[in-house]
Design a protein around this motif. Sequence first.
Motif, PDB file in Angstrom:
ATOM      1  N   THR A   1       7.018  11.815  -8.334  1.00 59.42           N
ATOM      2  CA  THR A   1       5.924  11.005  -7.793  1.00 59.42           C
ATOM      3  C   THR A   1       5.443  11.567  -6.462  1.00 59.42           C
ATOM      4  O   THR A   1       4.231  11.578  -6.183  1.00 59.42           O
ATOM      5  CB  THR A   1       6.370   9.541  -7.622  1.00 59.42           C
ATOM      6  OG1 THR A   1       6.918   9.051  -8.844  1.00 59.42           O
ATOM      7  CG2 THR A   1       5.198   8.660  -7.219  1.00 59.42           C
TER       8      THR A   1
ATOM      9  N   PRO B   1       4.838   2.575 -12.067  1.00 56.73           N
ATOM     10  CA  PRO B   1       5.437   1.314 -12.496  1.00 56.73           C
ATOM     11  C   PRO B   1       4.772   0.711 -13.735  1.00 56.73           C
ATOM     12  O   PRO B   1       5.436   0.014 -14.514  1.00 56.73           O
ATOM     13  CB  PRO B   1       5.236   0.401 -11.279  1.00 56.73           C
ATOM     14  CG  PRO B   1       5.193   1.337 -10.128  1.00 56.73           C
ATOM     15  CD  PRO B   1       4.469   2.564 -10.644  1.00 56.73           C
TER      16      PRO B   1
ATOM     17  N   ILE C   1      11.141   1.890 -10.470  1.00 53.69           N
ATOM     18  CA  ILE C   1      10.028   1.468  -9.614  1.00 53.69           C
ATOM     19  C   ILE C   1      10.323   1.797  -8.154  1.00 53.69           C
ATOM     20  O   ILE C   1       9.437   2.230  -7.408  1.00 53.69           O
ATOM     21  CB  ILE C   1       9.726  -0.023  -9.808  1.00 53.69           C
ATOM     22  CG1 ILE C   1       9.149  -0.259 -11.213  1.00 53.69           C
ATOM     23  CG2 ILE C   1       8.753  -0.530  -8.750  1.00 53.69           C
ATOM     24  CD1 ILE C   1       8.843  -1.706 -11.535  1.00 53.69           C
TER      25      ILE C   1
ATOM     26  N   GLU D   1       9.641   5.435  -7.703  1.00 59.56           N
ATOM     27  CA  GLU D   1       8.201   5.698  -7.715  1.00 59.56           C
ATOM     28  C   GLU D   1       7.547   5.299  -6.396  1.00 59.56           C
ATOM     29  O   GLU D   1       6.681   6.016  -5.874  1.00 59.56           O
ATOM     30  CB  GLU D   1       7.567   4.945  -8.896  1.00 59.56           C
ATOM     31  CG  GLU D   1       7.988   5.504 -10.246  1.00 59.56           C
ATOM     32  CD  GLU D   1       8.018   4.477 -11.369  1.00 59.56           C
ATOM     33  OE1 GLU D   1       8.471   4.837 -12.460  1.00 59.56           O
ATOM     34  OE2 GLU D   1       7.603   3.322 -11.149  1.00 59.56           O
ATOM     35  N   MET D   2       7.963   4.172  -5.843  1.00 58.87           N
ATOM     36  CA  MET D   2       7.394   3.725  -4.567  1.00 58.87           C
ATOM     37  C   MET D   2       7.792   4.648  -3.423  1.00 58.87           C
ATOM     38  O   MET D   2       6.956   5.028  -2.586  1.00 58.87           O
ATOM     39  CB  MET D   2       7.851   2.287  -4.277  1.00 58.87           C
ATOM     40  CG  MET D   2       7.080   1.227  -5.038  1.00 58.87           C
ATOM     41  SD  MET D   2       5.334   1.151  -4.530  1.00 58.87           S
ATOM     42  CE  MET D   2       5.503   0.726  -2.790  1.00 58.87           C
TER      43      MET D   2
ATOM     44  N   MET E   1       5.194   7.022  -1.179  1.00 58.78           N
ATOM     45  CA  MET E   1       5.116   6.939   0.279  1.00 58.78           C
ATOM     46  C   MET E   1       5.388   8.296   0.919  1.00 58.78           C
ATOM     47  O   MET E   1       4.713   8.691   1.879  1.00 58.78           O
ATOM     48  CB  MET E   1       6.090   5.879   0.788  1.00 58.78           C
ATOM     49  CG  MET E   1       5.719   4.464   0.352  1.00 58.78           C
ATOM     50  SD  MET E   1       6.978   3.218   0.709  1.00 58.78           S
ATOM     51  CE  MET E   1       6.776   3.054   2.485  1.00 58.78           C
TER      52      MET E   1
ATOM     53  N   SER F   1      -5.474   5.485  -0.543  1.00 61.16           N
ATOM     54  CA  SER F   1      -5.520   4.483  -1.604  1.00 61.16           C
ATOM     55  C   SER F   1      -6.914   4.408  -2.216  1.00 61.16           C
ATOM     56  O   SER F   1      -7.858   5.037  -1.732  1.00 61.16           O
ATOM     57  CB  SER F   1      -5.114   3.118  -1.045  1.00 61.16           C
ATOM     58  OG  SER F   1      -5.953   2.759   0.039  1.00 61.16           O
TER      59      SER F   1
ATOM     60  N   ALA G   1       2.180   2.037  -7.785  1.00 58.22           N
ATOM     61  CA  ALA G   1       2.849   2.798  -6.729  1.00 58.22           C
ATOM     62  C   ALA G   1       1.897   3.794  -6.088  1.00 58.22           C
ATOM     63  O   ALA G   1       1.929   4.012  -4.871  1.00 58.22           O
ATOM     64  CB  ALA G   1       4.073   3.525  -7.285  1.00 58.22           C
ATOM     65  N   ARG G   2       1.025   4.385  -6.901  1.00 55.34           N
ATOM     66  CA  ARG G   2       0.072   5.374  -6.392  1.00 55.34           C
ATOM     67  C   ARG G   2      -0.840   4.759  -5.340  1.00 55.34           C
ATOM     68  O   ARG G   2      -1.282   5.431  -4.412  1.00 55.34           O
ATOM     69  CB  ARG G   2      -0.757   5.925  -7.562  1.00 55.34           C
ATOM     70  CG  ARG G   2      -1.945   6.825  -7.159  1.00 55.34           C
ATOM     71  CD  ARG G   2      -3.246   6.031  -7.098  1.00 55.34           C
ATOM     72  NE  ARG G   2      -4.355   6.833  -6.630  1.00 55.34           N
ATOM     73  CZ  ARG G   2      -4.666   7.062  -5.359  1.00 55.34           C
ATOM     74  NH1 ARG G   2      -3.917   6.541  -4.397  1.00 55.34           N
ATOM     75  NH2 ARG G   2      -5.709   7.787  -5.027  1.00 55.34           N
TER      76      ARG G   2
ATOM     77  N   LEU H   1      -0.229   1.362  -3.748  1.00 52.63           N
ATOM     78  CA  LEU H   1       0.470   0.552  -2.752  1.00 52.63           C
ATOM     79  C   LEU H   1       1.284   1.410  -1.784  1.00 52.63           C
ATOM     80  O   LEU H   1       1.259   1.171  -0.571  1.00 52.63           O
ATOM     81  CB  LEU H   1       1.374  -0.469  -3.437  1.00 52.63           C
ATOM     82  CG  LEU H   1       2.181  -1.376  -2.511  1.00 52.63           C
ATOM     83  CD1 LEU H   1       1.259  -2.178  -1.595  1.00 52.63           C
ATOM     84  CD2 LEU H   1       3.076  -2.308  -3.323  1.00 52.63           C
ATOM     85  N   GLY H   2       2.032   2.396  -2.307  1.00 52.65           N
ATOM     86  CA  GLY H   2       2.845   3.229  -1.434  1.00 52.65           C
ATOM     87  C   GLY H   2       2.016   3.934  -0.366  1.00 52.65           C
ATOM     88  O   GLY H   2       2.305   3.815   0.843  1.00 52.65           O
TER      89      GLY H   2
ATOM     90  N   ILE I   1      -2.669  -3.280  -8.227  1.00 48.98           N
ATOM     91  CA  ILE I   1      -1.316  -3.651  -8.637  1.00 48.98           C
ATOM     92  C   ILE I   1      -1.380  -4.507  -9.893  1.00 48.98           C
ATOM     93  O   ILE I   1      -0.765  -4.191 -10.917  1.00 48.98           O
ATOM     94  CB  ILE I   1      -0.588  -4.419  -7.513  1.00 48.98           C
ATOM     95  CG1 ILE I   1      -0.435  -3.543  -6.277  1.00 48.98           C
ATOM     96  CG2 ILE I   1       0.780  -4.913  -7.996  1.00 48.98           C
ATOM     97  CD1 ILE I   1       0.100  -4.286  -5.066  1.00 48.98           C
TER      98      ILE I   1
END
Length: 243
Positions: free
Chosen positions: A11, A65, A86, A89-90, A94, A122, A198-199, A201-202, A225
């Motif tokens: 990720t 996720p 998950i 991934e997060m 990040m 984002s 994740a793409r 939010l992180g 999300i």
Amino acid sequence: MTPFTAEIIGTMLMILLGNGVVANVILKGTKGNNSGWIVITTAWALAVFVGVTVAGPVSGAHLNPAVTLGLAFAGKFSWDLVPTYIAGEMIGAMLGASLVWIFNKDHFAITEDEGAKLACFSTGPAIRKPVSNLISEMIGTFVLVFVIFHFADPSMTLNNDPNAKIGLGSVGALPVTLLVWAIGLSLGGTTGYAINPARDLGPRIMHALLPVKGSSDWSYAWIPIAGPIIGAGLAALLHGILS
């Protein structure tokens, strides 16, 4: 390498290259400035190729996720492993976003447009209408997960075997690369096709934490999300009905 570390590294590489191309196209003074949507969608697809190539042999390379949950909803992935995947991934998202900022720090510094800088982390809507934006993310992710079901060998399930390999990595990286490219070209123009909680939010969290000026637009953050999770659930439901 464990499935957890594979999801982190896969990720991370995907976000580094995927958000990296956005920075290359959008930030002021880069060699790729204003090179356009075709460049972004192509490099994002290739970013997925890189991430899947690295993580696939170990974790199945979910990197998303929505993919993890979609496989779990369909009974193709152990719910016991969902939190670990998950989390990986997060963390990977990040880390990847942080590397994009480090790599392009000088160009962030000379870019005045705060919205452009956020776009390097984002997604955001072309036309802000929450219901329409949610539907866009649902449909895009539905296509992603439903087609992935047809990539994976249905006989390969994790169930009680944490060492089994299923999902994107079960057939190699090229099919999902082409799938993500198609989604980006055809369905990406309305919301930037997060299709991956994740793409979005992180990196959004990192935008808020790093010294990047501007709002992180948290009022929109729930859409990339919720939309992908709902889309993945609908894909799993239809797959179950048709199987």
